[in-house]
Design an enzyme around this catalytic site. Sequence first.
Site, PDB file in Angstrom:
ATOM      1  N   ASP A 115       0.642  -8.395  -7.031  1.00 12.80           N
ATOM      2  CA  ASP A 115      -0.428  -8.138  -7.717  1.00 12.80           C
ATOM      3  C   ASP A 115      -0.089  -7.185  -8.910  1.00 12.80           C
ATOM      4  O   ASP A 115       0.763  -6.365  -8.625  1.00 12.80           O
ATOM      5  CB  ASP A 115      -1.554  -7.633  -7.028  1.00 12.80           C
ATOM      6  CG  ASP A 115      -2.315  -8.744  -6.067  1.00 12.80           C
ATOM      7  OD1 ASP A 115      -2.133  -9.937  -6.192  1.00 12.80           O
ATOM      8  OD2 ASP A 115      -2.901  -8.374  -5.098  1.00 12.80           O
ATOM      9  N   ASP A 131      -4.453 -15.679  -8.454  1.00 12.33           N
ATOM     10  CA  ASP A 131      -6.046 -15.220  -8.256  1.00 12.33           C
ATOM     11  C   ASP A 131      -6.849 -15.835  -9.583  1.00 12.33           C
ATOM     12  O   ASP A 131      -7.962 -16.299  -9.227  1.00 12.33           O
ATOM     13  CB  ASP A 131      -6.388 -13.739  -8.082  1.00 12.33           C
ATOM     14  CG  ASP A 131      -5.331 -13.214  -6.915  1.00 12.33           C
ATOM     15  OD1 ASP A 131      -5.411 -13.831  -5.784  1.00 12.33           O
ATOM     16  OD2 ASP A 131      -5.065 -12.177  -6.835  1.00 12.33           O
TER      17      ASP A 131
END
Length: 150
Positions: A115, A131
């Site tokens: 991330d 995402d």
Amino acid sequence: MKKNPIFWIVAIIALIIDQITKYLVVISFPEIGDTMPLWQGVFHFTYVQNTGAAFSFFQGGVGWLKWLSLIVSLGLMIFAWKEKLSKIEQFAYGFILAGALGNGVDRFLFGYVVDFLDFRLINFPVFNMADVCINIGIVLLIYATIKMSR
């Protein structure tokens, strides 16, 4: 790929973008937690290894999450292979497939998801392009459902 070509194209392109951005983060940041402000205090690139789901939910659940990603991905591919989808549905499901595959690949290969998108202004969990793709797909599905119900 003749049936639902938009689905396949969106899924492939978005998956490639997801994997390239994660790779660039890994090679650009030597340590987990390293950050680069693009707008100080508002938006940063921050290298995080997430063993959970989107937005860091279910931390440590990488074992079952990798299988869930695989099942969702295979299910979406079978669905797109069998059904004729509208253009908006092709975009929506293509983005969702790209997100599921993108994070699934990370979970299977590394045991975590990379991330890096860090919105600090609203203290939001760090996330990635996969995402983003999943959320775009969900919004498009909601739009398609509302449009079809009218």
